[in-house]
Motif scaffolding. Structure first.
Motif, mmCIF file in Angstrom:
data_model
loop_
_atom_site.group_PDB
_atom_site.id
_atom_site.type_symbol
_atom_site.label_atom_id
_atom_site.label_comp_id
_atom_site.label_asym_id
_atom_site.label_seq_id
_atom_site.Cartn_x
_atom_site.Cartn_y
_atom_site.Cartn_z
ATOM 1 N N LEU A 1 0.820 -1.202 0.000
ATOM 2 C CA LEU A 1 0.000 0.000 0.000
ATOM 3 C C LEU A 1 0.858 1.258 0.000
ATOM 4 C CD1 LEU A 1 -2.863 -1.004 2.424
ATOM 5 C CD2 LEU A 1 -3.100 -0.433 0.011
ATOM 6 N N LYS A 2 1.995 1.211 0.701
ATOM 7 C CA LYS A 2 2.878 2.363 0.728
ATOM 8 C C LYS A 2 3.460 2.636 -0.656
ATOM 9 C CE LYS A 2 4.234 2.048 5.588
ATOM 10 N NZ LYS A 2 5.352 1.849 6.525
ATOM 11 N N LYS A 3 3.657 1.571 -1.415
ATOM 12 C CA LYS A 3 4.197 1.729 -2.756
ATOM 13 C C LYS A 3 3.153 2.287 -3.732
ATOM 14 C CE LYS A 3 7.568 -2.033 -2.594
ATOM 15 N NZ LYS A 3 7.962 -3.329 -3.205
ATOM 16 N N GLN A 4 1.895 2.253 -3.344
ATOM 17 C CA GLN A 4 0.782 2.731 -4.154
ATOM 18 C C GLN A 4 0.425 1.756 -5.278
ATOM 19 O OE1 GLN A 4 -1.128 5.413 -3.333
ATOM 20 N NE2 GLN A 4 0.148 5.398 -1.520
ATOM 21 N N SER A 5 1.409 1.270 -6.006
ATOM 22 C CA SER A 5 1.108 0.368 -7.115
ATOM 23 C C SER A 5 2.212 -0.659 -7.276
ATOM 24 C CB SER A 5 0.949 1.161 -8.412
ATOM 25 O OG SER A 5 0.788 0.283 -9.507
ATOM 26 N N ASN A 6 1.830 -1.920 -7.415
ATOM 27 C CA ASN A 6 2.787 -2.990 -7.668
ATOM 28 C C ASN A 6 2.787 -3.392 -9.131
ATOM 29 O OD1 ASN A 6 2.964 -3.315 -4.782
ATOM 30 N ND2 ASN A 6 0.986 -4.339 -4.942
ATOM 31 N N LYS A 7 1.801 -2.853 -9.891
ATOM 32 C CA LYS A 7 1.572 -3.272 -11.274
ATOM 33 C C LYS A 7 1.308 -4.773 -11.313
ATOM 34 C CE LYS A 7 2.668 -0.353 -14.359
ATOM 35 N NZ LYS A 7 3.266 0.227 -15.580
ATOM 36 N N ILE A 8 0.534 -5.243 -10.335
ATOM 37 C CA ILE A 8 0.104 -6.640 -10.281
ATOM 38 C C ILE A 8 -1.412 -6.684 -10.175
ATOM 39 C CG2 ILE A 8 0.178 -8.812 -8.996
ATOM 40 C CD1 ILE A 8 2.909 -8.029 -7.958
ATOM 41 N N ILE A 9 -2.035 -7.495 -11.009
ATOM 42 C CA ILE A 9 -3.476 -7.711 -10.934
ATOM 43 C C ILE A 9 -3.726 -9.199 -10.696
ATOM 44 C CG2 ILE A 9 -4.061 -5.740 -12.379
ATOM 45 C CD1 ILE A 9 -4.358 -7.625 -14.738
ATOM 46 N N VAL A 10 -4.885 -9.508 -10.167
ATOM 47 C CA VAL A 10 -5.230 -10.903 -9.900
ATOM 48 C C VAL A 10 -6.494 -11.253 -10.673
ATOM 49 C CG1 VAL A 10 -6.608 -10.361 -7.839
ATOM 50 C CG2 VAL A 10 -5.650 -12.656 -8.113
ATOM 51 N N LEU B 1 -7.790 -10.387 -2.055
ATOM 52 C CA LEU B 1 -8.680 -9.227 -2.012
ATOM 53 C C LEU B 1 -8.799 -8.659 -0.602
ATOM 54 C CD1 LEU B 1 -11.467 -10.445 -4.445
ATOM 55 C CD2 LEU B 1 -9.774 -8.678 -4.861
ATOM 56 N N SER B 2 -8.820 -9.532 0.402
ATOM 57 C CA SER B 2 -8.951 -9.068 1.774
ATOM 58 C C SER B 2 -7.759 -8.219 2.197
ATOM 59 C CB SER B 2 -9.092 -10.257 2.731
ATOM 60 O OG SER B 2 -10.269 -10.984 2.476
ATOM 61 N N GLU B 3 -6.567 -8.644 1.796
ATOM 62 C CA GLU B 3 -5.349 -7.964 2.217
ATOM 63 C C GLU B 3 -4.868 -6.937 1.194
ATOM 64 O OE1 GLU B 3 -2.452 -10.901 3.174
ATOM 65 O OE2 GLU B 3 -3.691 -11.835 4.733
ATOM 66 N N ARG B 4 -5.627 -6.803 0.131
ATOM 67 C CA ARG B 4 -5.297 -5.860 -0.944
ATOM 68 C C ARG B 4 -3.833 -5.962 -1.354
ATOM 69 N NH1 ARG B 4 -4.710 0.122 -1.935
ATOM 70 N NH2 ARG B 4 -5.397 0.284 -4.080
ATOM 71 N N ARG B 5 -3.447 -7.152 -1.762
ATOM 72 C CA ARG B 5 -2.074 -7.385 -2.184
ATOM 73 C C ARG B 5 -1.853 -7.052 -3.658
ATOM 74 N NH1 ARG B 5 -0.036 -12.960 0.749
ATOM 75 N NH2 ARG B 5 -0.567 -12.382 2.878
ATOM 76 N N VAL B 6 -2.910 -6.661 -4.356
ATOM 77 C CA VAL B 6 -2.825 -6.379 -5.788
ATOM 78 C C VAL B 6 -3.461 -5.025 -6.081
ATOM 79 C CG1 VAL B 6 -2.802 -8.796 -6.486
ATOM 80 C CG2 VAL B 6 -4.989 -7.642 -6.145
ATOM 81 N N ASP B 7 -3.196 -4.515 -7.279
ATOM 82 C CA ASP B 7 -3.753 -3.214 -7.662
ATOM 83 C C ASP B 7 -5.214 -3.302 -8.089
ATOM 84 O OD1 ASP B 7 -1.317 -1.951 -7.209
ATOM 85 O OD2 ASP B 7 -0.601 -2.412 -9.214
ATOM 86 N N GLY B 8 -5.641 -4.485 -8.525
ATOM 87 C CA GLY B 8 -7.015 -4.658 -8.970
ATOM 88 C C GLY B 8 -7.297 -6.115 -9.244
ATOM 89 N N ALA B 9 -8.571 -6.443 -9.503
ATOM 90 C CA ALA B 9 -8.964 -7.848 -9.655
ATOM 91 C C ALA B 9 -9.972 -8.031 -10.776
ATOM 92 C CB ALA B 9 -9.556 -8.367 -8.347
ATOM 93 N N ILE B 10 -9.832 -9.160 -11.471
ATOM 94 C CA ILE B 10 -10.827 -9.628 -12.436
ATOM 95 C C ILE B 10 -11.495 -10.840 -11.809
ATOM 96 C CG2 ILE B 10 -11.191 -10.600 -14.736
ATOM 97 C CD1 ILE B 10 -8.562 -9.116 -15.551
ATOM 98 N N ILE B 11 -12.813 -10.832 -11.739
ATOM 99 C CA ILE B 11 -13.537 -11.864 -10.986
ATOM 100 C C ILE B 11 -14.404 -12.723 -11.905
ATOM 101 C CG2 ILE B 11 -15.106 -12.319 -9.070
ATOM 102 C CD1 ILE B 11 -12.599 -10.862 -8.169
ATOM 103 N N LEU B 12 -14.137 -14.018 -11.921
ATOM 104 C CA LEU B 12 -15.034 -14.998 -12.529
ATOM 105 C C LEU B 12 -15.142 -16.158 -11.547
ATOM 106 C CD1 LEU B 12 -16.783 -15.770 -14.918
ATOM 107 C CD2 LEU B 12 -14.786 -16.797 -15.998
#
Length: 326
Positions: A53-62, A108-119
């Motif tokens: 979160l401190k980094k603002q963005s990891n450029k990782i999506i899940v 998603l709970s720990e917000r380890r990624v910048d965003g998520a695609i859900i199926l």
């Protein structure tokens, strides 16, 4: 134990503990070993989410999927991978298996990624809305939720089923059965509704005993085939299935019991997975561009992450006639 308590127990500063956790070469080996020993004995778990979160963005999506099984997911992930590479993002695949203990839930709970695609239908609406409320951008595939941080990409499920029934009616086939998917799933609900409405549009009688529930797997198709075989004198002329897996299970079981396809029963699936083109007879199905769906999902998510304008999308479907239907 939090990081402050850990520092106190080791007799060092919080900064020193942080250096150890992040692998920085700014502390002596003696101090490093002391901190690591306490971490091991006390069971401290490094919360990477806080650092991220401190980094603002990891450029990782899940991408959160219900399962990793089946060629459908392979094609979808291929489109996601192409888009992620082109747009400079890495991606993680997580499944919802295990509920609140699943990798998808943790991401998603720990917000380890910048965003998520859900199926992953098992991830509840309330949970996804809570994640969005914590400023996690979300793209939902074939499911609808309204939130400023959520966008929906829907399949045109209704048009797909309508096209299949239009095709059958054009061949003078009117006694049509249907195998639905998991009842709680959005796509299964839409496809079943489309079956009823399209049959009504053509003024066709629906035999309630020919409307079956399935689980989106080949076993469901096999079970329905055996049910139909128990009453061969009153079999439908065609069966539409809510996905290809069920259609393949149905087709192969009927063939094993000497039912001719499509001469005696036409079979139609939904999804156009790769194997549907190569089984015998090849499967008529409702198709849509799965790689394009994956690409659009990533493109939309990154735009949402970057606070750009993003609209909900609908993906076209089309009937593909092959050898399993007249």
């Amino acid at each position: 134990m939090n990081i402050k308590e850990l520092a106190q127990k080791a007799g060092v500063s919080v900064a020193t503990v942080s250096y150890v956790l992040n692998g920085k070469n700014k502390v002596s080996s003696t101090t490093r070993n002391k901190v690591l020993a306490i971490i091991e004995s006390e069971g401290y778990e490094f919360n990477s989410a806080a650092r991220d979160l401190k980094k603002q963005s990891n450029k990782i999506i899940v991408i959160c999927l219900e399962s990793l099984h089946g060629s459908f997911f392979n094609e979808l992930i291929d489109g996601i991978e192409q888009a992620a590479i082109k747009l400079g993002y890495n991606f993680i695949v997580a499944t919802s298996f295990g509920g609140t203990k699943s990798s998808a839930y943790k991401m998603l709970s720990e917000r380890r990624v910048d965003g998520a695609i859900i199926l992953a239908p098992i991830l509840e609406n309330e949970f996804l809305l809570a994640a969005a409320a914590k400023n996690t951008p979300v793209i939902l595939l074939d499911r609808e939720l309204n939130h400023p941080n959520i966008r929906n990409i829907l399949l045109d499920n209704i048009s797909g089923i309508e096209q299949a029934i239009d095709e059958l009616v054009s061949k003078k086939i009117t006694n049509i059965a249907y195998i639905g998917g998991i009842e709680s799933h959005f796509d299964a609900q839409q496809r079943l509704s489309a079956f009823y409405s399209s049959m009504a549009k053509h003024q066709l009688t629906i035999n309630k005993s020919w409307v079956f529930s399935g689980e989106f797997d080949q076993a469901s198709g096999k079970r329905v085939a055996l049910s139909l075989l128990n009453n061969r004198d009153k079999c439908p002329e065609a069966v539409i299935c809510a996905n290809d897996e069920m259609a393949i299970g149905l087709e192969q079981t009927l063939l094993a019991h000497n039912i001719k396809i499509p001469e005696q029963i036409s079979v139609i699936g939904f999804d156009d997975i790769v194997i549907s083109r190569y089984i015998t007879p090849s499967l008529s199905t409702i198709s849509y561009p799965k790689q394009e769906l994956g690409y659009l999902a990533v493109d939309s998510l990154i735009k949402l992450i970057q606070k750009k304008e993003v609209t909900n999308l609908k993906i076209r479907t089309s009937f593909i006639k092959r050898n399993s239907s007249k």
